[in-house]
Design a protein around this motif. Sequence first.
Motif, PDB file in Angstrom:
ATOM      1  N   ARG A  26      -2.784  -1.483 -13.193  1.00  0.00           N
ATOM      2  CA  ARG A  26      -1.649  -0.060 -13.181  1.00  0.00           C
ATOM      3  C   ARG A  26      -2.086   0.859 -11.886  1.00  0.00           C
ATOM      4  O   ARG A  26      -1.549   1.560 -11.115  1.00  0.00           O
ATOM      5  CB  ARG A  26      -3.082   1.465 -14.052  1.00  0.00           C
ATOM      6  N   TYR A  27      -3.861   0.707 -11.442  1.00  0.00           N
ATOM      7  CA  TYR A  27      -4.139   1.140  -9.935  1.00  0.00           C
ATOM      8  C   TYR A  27      -3.729   0.687  -8.617  1.00  0.00           C
ATOM      9  O   TYR A  27      -2.623   1.355  -8.304  1.00  0.00           O
ATOM     10  CB  TYR A  27      -5.569   0.363  -9.220  1.00  0.00           C
ATOM     11  N   TYR A  28      -2.790  -0.704  -8.498  1.00  0.00           N
ATOM     12  CA  TYR A  28      -2.124  -1.375  -7.649  1.00  0.00           C
ATOM     13  C   TYR A  28      -1.042  -0.663  -7.642  1.00  0.00           C
ATOM     14  O   TYR A  28      -0.301  -0.265  -6.462  1.00  0.00           O
ATOM     15  CB  TYR A  28      -2.381  -2.102  -7.255  1.00  0.00           C
TER      16      TYR A  28
ATOM     17  N   ASN B 206       1.170   1.331  -9.252  1.00  0.00           N
ATOM     18  CA  ASN B 206       1.151   2.850  -9.151  1.00  0.00           C
ATOM     19  C   ASN B 206       2.859   3.625  -9.965  1.00  0.00           C
ATOM     20  O   ASN B 206       3.359   4.336  -9.611  1.00  0.00           O
ATOM     21  CB  ASN B 206       1.550   3.740  -8.388  1.00  0.00           C
TER      22      ASN B 206
ATOM     23  N   LYS C 233       2.736   7.501 -11.259  1.00  0.00           N
ATOM     24  CA  LYS C 233       2.954   8.099  -9.597  1.00  0.00           C
ATOM     25  C   LYS C 233       4.026   7.906  -8.808  1.00  0.00           C
ATOM     26  O   LYS C 233       4.169   8.571  -8.053  1.00  0.00           O
ATOM     27  CB  LYS C 233       1.388   7.566  -8.950  1.00  0.00           C
ATOM     28  N   SER C 234       5.071   6.707  -9.370  1.00  0.00           N
ATOM     29  CA  SER C 234       5.854   6.429  -8.196  1.00  0.00           C
ATOM     30  C   SER C 234       7.306   7.517  -8.486  1.00  0.00           C
ATOM     31  O   SER C 234       7.352   7.977  -9.870  1.00  0.00           O
ATOM     32  CB  SER C 234       6.934   5.282  -7.927  1.00  0.00           C
TER      33      SER C 234
END
Length: 88
Positions: free
Chosen positions: A26-28, A30, A33-34
Amino acid sequence: MSDDGGLALLLLGPAGGAGLYWMLYRYYRNTDKSHAFERETVVDAKPVTGSERDRKIDEIKGTRESRIDGDNLREYRKRVQRIRDDGS
């Protein structure tokens, strides 16, 4: 009673590994958030302008020569050299 603690500790390893994998994913990635660049970004195109330094100096129409001087197109043995083994 010690068997219950050992089983919990044994299950904590795969659960922790799966949790760490999901957190890093989830962190890498995103994915939440994209954004869609094509739909959400506006690009205003303007006409191309030049300056006085950008002036035409020459014009070439068509091909003047059919071959390049010094080419080795048909001499493939000069282009491709065999690797020689000296036996050493």
